[in-house]
Design a protein around this motif. Structure first.
Motif, PDB file in Angstrom:
ATOM      1  N   ASN A  70     -10.161  30.386  16.089  1.00 52.38           N
ATOM      2  CA  ASN A  70      -9.006  29.771  16.754  1.00 52.38           C
ATOM      3  C   ASN A  70      -8.005  29.251  15.735  1.00 52.38           C
ATOM      4  OD1 ASN A  70     -10.117  30.154  19.343  1.00 52.38           O
ATOM      5  ND2 ASN A  70     -11.357  28.290  19.126  1.00 52.38           N
ATOM      6  N   ASP A  71      -6.773  29.092  16.211  1.00 47.67           N
ATOM      7  CA  ASP A  71      -5.715  28.521  15.380  1.00 47.67           C
ATOM      8  C   ASP A  71      -5.612  27.021  15.648  1.00 47.67           C
ATOM      9  OD1 ASP A  71      -5.032  30.976  14.269  1.00 47.67           O
ATOM     10  OD2 ASP A  71      -3.667  31.452  15.926  1.00 47.67           O
ATOM     11  N   TYR A  72      -5.338  26.276  14.572  1.00 41.01           N
ATOM     12  CA  TYR A  72      -5.255  24.818  14.687  1.00 41.01           C
ATOM     13  C   TYR A  72      -4.038  24.316  13.918  1.00 41.01           C
ATOM     14  CZ  TYR A  72     -10.161  24.891  16.212  1.00 41.01           C
ATOM     15  OH  TYR A  72     -11.321  25.129  16.886  1.00 41.01           O
ATOM     16  N   TYR A  73      -3.536  23.181  14.397  1.00 35.84           N
ATOM     17  CA  TYR A  73      -2.653  22.355  13.584  1.00 35.84           C
ATOM     18  C   TYR A  73      -3.538  21.307  12.914  1.00 35.84           C
ATOM     19  CZ  TYR A  73       1.605  24.126  15.782  1.00 35.84           C
ATOM     20  OH  TYR A  73       2.624  24.909  16.220  1.00 35.84           O
ATOM     21  N   GLY A  74      -3.317  21.102  11.617  1.00 36.67           N
ATOM     22  CA  GLY A  74      -4.059  20.089  10.895  1.00 36.67           C
ATOM     23  C   GLY A  74      -3.128  19.079  10.266  1.00 36.67           C
ATOM     24  N   CYS A  75      -3.626  17.845  10.144  1.00 37.83           N
ATOM     25  CA  CYS A  75      -2.861  16.789   9.475  1.00 37.83           C
ATOM     26  C   CYS A  75      -3.837  15.957   8.643  1.00 37.83           C
ATOM     27  CB  CYS A  75      -2.138  15.908  10.489  1.00 37.83           C
ATOM     28  SG  CYS A  75      -1.241  14.522   9.720  1.00 37.83           S
ATOM     29  N   VAL A  76      -3.537  15.774   7.371  1.00 42.41           N
ATOM     30  CA  VAL A  76      -4.335  14.924   6.480  1.00 42.41           C
ATOM     31  C   VAL A  76      -3.497  13.696   6.133  1.00 42.41           C
ATOM     32  CG1 VAL A  76      -5.469  14.739   4.252  1.00 42.41           C
ATOM     33  CG2 VAL A  76      -5.643  16.867   5.575  1.00 42.41           C
ATOM     34  N   ILE A  77      -4.075  12.529   6.415  1.00 35.83           N
ATOM     35  CA  ILE A  77      -3.392  11.254   6.152  1.00 35.83           C
ATOM     36  C   ILE A  77      -4.222  10.486   5.121  1.00 35.83           C
ATOM     37  CG2 ILE A  77      -2.527   9.102   7.154  1.00 35.83           C
ATOM     38  CD1 ILE A  77      -2.563  10.549   9.881  1.00 35.83           C
ATOM     39  N   GLU A  78      -3.585  10.039   4.057  1.00 30.90           N
ATOM     40  CA  GLU A  78      -4.247   9.213   3.044  1.00 30.90           C
ATOM     41  C   GLU A  78      -3.454   7.915   2.890  1.00 30.90           C
ATOM     42  OE1 GLU A  78      -4.975  11.155  -0.620  1.00 30.90           O
ATOM     43  OE2 GLU A  78      -6.082  12.837   0.285  1.00 30.90           O
ATOM     44  N   ILE A  79      -4.185   6.801   2.995  1.00 25.61           N
ATOM     45  CA  ILE A  79      -3.555   5.482   2.878  1.00 25.61           C
ATOM     46  C   ILE A  79      -4.357   4.656   1.870  1.00 25.61           C
ATOM     47  CG2 ILE A  79      -2.900   3.358   4.088  1.00 25.61           C
ATOM     48  CD1 ILE A  79      -2.718   4.984   6.651  1.00 25.61           C
ATOM     49  N   ASP A  80      -3.674   4.198   0.831  1.00 17.01           N
ATOM     50  CA  ASP A  80      -4.287   3.291  -0.150  1.00 17.01           C
ATOM     51  C   ASP A  80      -3.870   1.865   0.194  1.00 17.01           C
ATOM     52  OD1 ASP A  80      -5.407   5.387  -1.448  1.00 17.01           O
ATOM     53  OD2 ASP A  80      -3.884   5.508  -3.029  1.00 17.01           O
ATOM     54  N   LYS A  81      -4.877   1.049   0.506  1.00 17.07           N
ATOM     55  CA  LYS A  81      -4.578  -0.323   0.921  1.00 17.07           C
ATOM     56  C   LYS A  81      -5.633  -1.259   0.331  1.00 17.07           C
ATOM     57  CE  LYS A  81      -3.673  -0.947   5.260  1.00 17.07           C
ATOM     58  NZ  LYS A  81      -3.844  -1.157   6.723  1.00 17.07           N
ATOM     59  N   ASN A  82      -5.152  -2.205  -0.471  1.00 15.24           N
ATOM     60  CA  ASN A  82      -6.056  -3.212  -1.050  1.00 15.24           C
ATOM     61  C   ASN A  82      -7.234  -2.561  -1.766  1.00 15.24           C
ATOM     62  OD1 ASN A  82      -4.456  -5.275   0.038  1.00 15.24           O
ATOM     63  ND2 ASN A  82      -5.613  -5.245   1.981  1.00 15.24           N
ATOM     64  N   SER A  83      -6.911  -1.623  -2.637  1.00 19.08           N
ATOM     65  CA  SER A  83      -7.912  -0.914  -3.447  1.00 19.08           C
ATOM     66  C   SER A  83      -8.903  -0.130  -2.595  1.00 19.08           C
ATOM     67  CB  SER A  83      -8.684  -1.908  -4.357  1.00 19.08           C
ATOM     68  OG  SER A  83      -7.796  -2.582  -5.210  1.00 19.08           O
ATOM     69  N   SER A  84      -8.515   0.145  -1.357  1.00 25.64           N
ATOM     70  CA  SER A  84      -9.368   0.941  -0.466  1.00 25.64           C
ATOM     71  C   SER A  84      -8.587   2.180  -0.038  1.00 25.64           C
ATOM     72  CB  SER A  84      -9.773   0.113   0.762  1.00 25.64           C
ATOM     73  OG  SER A  84     -10.506   0.916   1.656  1.00 25.64           O
ATOM     74  N   THR A  85      -9.256   3.301  -0.046  1.00 24.99           N
ATOM     75  CA  THR A  85      -8.605   4.559   0.337  1.00 24.99           C
ATOM     76  C   THR A  85      -9.113   5.015   1.699  1.00 24.99           C
ATOM     77  OG1 THR A  85      -8.389   5.235  -1.966  1.00 24.99           O
ATOM     78  CG2 THR A  85      -8.207   6.958  -0.289  1.00 24.99           C
ATOM     79  N   PHE A 123       0.850  -1.199   0.000  1.00 23.97           N
ATOM     80  CA  PHE A 123       0.000   0.000   0.000  1.00 23.97           C
ATOM     81  C   PHE A 123       0.883   1.246   0.000  1.00 23.97           C
ATOM     82  CE2 PHE A 123       0.413  -1.054   4.513  1.00 23.97           C
ATOM     83  CZ  PHE A 123       0.789   0.136   5.058  1.00 23.97           C
ATOM     84  N   TYR A 124       0.222   2.330  -0.312  1.00 26.32           N
ATOM     85  CA  TYR A 124       0.866   3.634  -0.332  1.00 26.32           C
ATOM     86  C   TYR A 124       0.209   4.518   0.728  1.00 26.32           C
ATOM     87  CZ  TYR A 124       2.898   2.306  -4.804  1.00 26.32           C
ATOM     88  OH  TYR A 124       3.584   1.663  -5.782  1.00 26.32           O
ATOM     89  N   SER A 125       1.020   5.423   1.296  1.00 29.25           N
ATOM     90  CA  SER A 125       0.474   6.368   2.294  1.00 29.25           C
ATOM     91  C   SER A 125       1.082   7.753   2.078  1.00 29.25           C
ATOM     92  CB  SER A 125       0.769   5.882   3.719  1.00 29.25           C
ATOM     93  OG  SER A 125       2.159   5.981   3.992  1.00 29.25           O
ATOM     94  N   PHE A 126       0.322   8.719   2.550  1.00 26.81           N
ATOM     95  CA  PHE A 126       0.756  10.113   2.436  1.00 26.81           C
ATOM     96  C   PHE A 126       0.171  10.883   3.610  1.00 26.81           C
ATOM     97  CE2 PHE A 126      -0.648  14.380   1.242  1.00 26.81           C
ATOM     98  CZ  PHE A 126       0.568  14.975   1.002  1.00 26.81           C
ATOM     99  N   HIS A 127       0.966  11.794   4.188  1.00 21.31           N
ATOM    100  CA  HIS A 127       0.415  12.684   5.221  1.00 21.31           C
ATOM    101  C   HIS A 127       1.170  14.019   5.172  1.00 21.31           C
ATOM    102  CE1 HIS A 127       3.819  12.407   8.145  1.00 21.31           C
ATOM    103  NE2 HIS A 127       4.017  11.228   7.537  1.00 21.31           N
ATOM    104  N   ILE A 128       0.477  15.059   5.553  1.00 22.74           N
ATOM    105  CA  ILE A 128       1.065  16.396   5.572  1.00 22.74           C
ATOM    106  C   ILE A 128       0.465  17.185   6.732  1.00 22.74           C
ATOM    107  CG2 ILE A 128      -0.640  17.461   4.006  1.00 22.74           C
ATOM    108  CD1 ILE A 128       1.789  18.970   2.777  1.00 22.74           C
TER     109      ILE A 128
END
Length: 440
Positions: free
Chosen positions: A144-159, A128-133
């Motif tokens: 308000n101020d926030y920290y944000g994180c987006v994580i995307e993981i492709d695993k077994n044709s599922s996102t 699988f492939y993964s990505f986060h930022i």
């Protein structure tokens, strides 16, 4: 005038120092807050890396795991599986929370791409492939101020897409408390600086104020001393108009004597004026002090004889080195001391003029067995226009002689003082170096 200058100097000194201190505090706060933001963001990124590794290692994400992660109070999760919200989020969803995550995704889409190359990153697992930022954004709905994180993981044709938010209230509170501390410290420091500046400038101006008072006293005393002979001159001149030729000569003699008194007083005041303006005329040259004292003693023998006063001269038996001094000025000092001694010594008394040399220093003393000087007056006799009560009626003494003597000896880097003579009377002593140049 004095109070205004005192206040202006205090404001100037305290203002400049406070401005420098506040500037340095602001610079420090900027550096400190920048470092705090960097460290806090790096800590958030490290936590996100840990969460990504946990997600990559899990085949499924349980509601229990999400609950435990959110229970720590630091992060809020929103999970999409193939674009469909997790049941955990559906159960806990509310309009405010939904709007907040919409803003987070909008900020992510507007400012970032998936990766610099446009492709997802290969994970530790080959299937699988993964990505986060991680990023920072400000919510328009909450402010308000926030920290944000987006994580995307492709695993077994599922996102799997996970959005994580962290409110920066703890960091903002920490920064706010730090600013309050610095504000309090700066207020206290400015108060202390102002107090110190007030005391310091007051001490700095004190000699100037005292000098101003002395000048005013000098002018008042000089005016008083000049008024007396001037009144006698005017009175004698007026009487001379109506007097007979025989009496006119008496009035003219009086005018001449008072004129000499005024001339002597003005000459003394000019001498002291030169001293105040740092232009005291001193011409240094090699001098044999024993010869100078001998000549001074001979000059006053006739005056002393009229009062049946004996003048004794005490000179060293050994030869003395040549002294570098202004002979006219040193002779003037000795004349002042001898004249005072004769004036305040009773008939049948004695005056002793002594000279000594020790450790590159010349010592001159004038001792008498006269009326003496009280301990209280010893500290005042070198003040201008000061005269002891016993001598106020003595005509011809203006109270400037010892002041002039003091300035002359000071110009020779020497000292002059007075003490009691053993058995009664006063002893004036002088000490100055043999060859040291005078003050410039």
């Amino acid at each position: 005038m004095y109070k205004k200058v005192h206040l202006d100097l205090t404001i100037l000194c305290a203002g400049i120092t406070a401005a420098i201190m506040v500037s340095m505090s602001l610079i420090y706060l900027y550096i400190s807050e920048t470092e705090l933001h960097r460290n806090h963001f790096n800590s958030f990124k490290n936590d996100m890396n840990t969460i990504v590794m946990n997600l990559e290692g899990q085949s499924t994400i349980s509601m229990g795991w999400l609950s435990r992660m959110e229970a720590q109070g630091k992060y809020t999760f929103y999970v999409l599986d193939n674009g469909i919200p997790y049941l955990y989020n559906i159960l806990k969803d509310n309009p405010e929370k939904s709007a907040l995550f919409d803003e987070a995704m909008e900020a992510y889409k507007n400012h970032f791409v998936i990766s610099p190359s446009g492709q997802k990153q290969n994970s530790l697992y080959s299937f699988f492939y993964s990505f986060h930022i991680e990023y920072t954004f400000t919510s328009a709905s909450t402010g308000n101020d926030y920290y944000g994180c987006v994580i995307e993981i492709d695993k077994n044709s599922s996102t799997l897409q996970v959005t994580i938010l962290s409110l920066l209230d703890s960091l903002e509170k920490q920064i706010f408390r730090q600013r309050l501390r610095f504000l309090f410290i700066n207020i206290i420091a400015i108060f202390l600086l102002t107090s110190f500046s007030w005391i310091f400038t007051g001490k700095l101006l004190k000699p100037i104020l005292e000098n101003q008072k002395k000048q005013a006293q000098f002018i008042a005393s000089a005016s008083h001393e000049l008024r007396t002979p001037l009144a006698v001159i005017l009175s004698s001149a007026e009487s001379c108009k109506e007097a007979s030729p025989d009496k006119q000569s008496s009035f003219l003699d009086t005018i001449r004597q008072e004129g000499f008194r005024m001339s002597a007083l003005i000459e003394d005041m000019l001498t002291l004026s030169c001293s105040d303006s740092q232009k005291f005329p001193v011409r240094m040259q090699p001098v044999e002090l024993d010869t100078l004292l001998l000549n001074s003693c001979e000059a006053f023998e006739a005056l002393a004889r009229k009062k049946s006063i004996a003048i004794l001269l005490d000179l060293p038996e050994n030869s003395l080195p040549i002294c570098s001094c202004d002979p006219d000025r040193i002779k003037q000092v000795i004349s002042i001391l001898l004249h005072n001694a004769i004036s305040y010594t009773k008939e049948g008394g004695y005056i002793k003029l002594s000279l000594a040399f020790h450790k590159e220093q010349f010592y001159i003393s004038v001792s008498d067995n006269g009326i003496g000087i009280s301990d209280e007056e010893k500290g005042k006799v070198f003040d201008r226009f000061y005269r002891a009560e016993k001598s106020r009626s003595t005509k011809g003494h203006f109270g400037l002689g010892l002041s002039i003597a003091y300035e002359i000896i000071k110009s020779h880097n020497g000292t002059i003082g007075v003490k009691d003579t053993l058995g009664g009377g006063s002893t004036f002593f002088i000490c100055f170096p043999s060859n040291r140049p005078p003050f410039k």
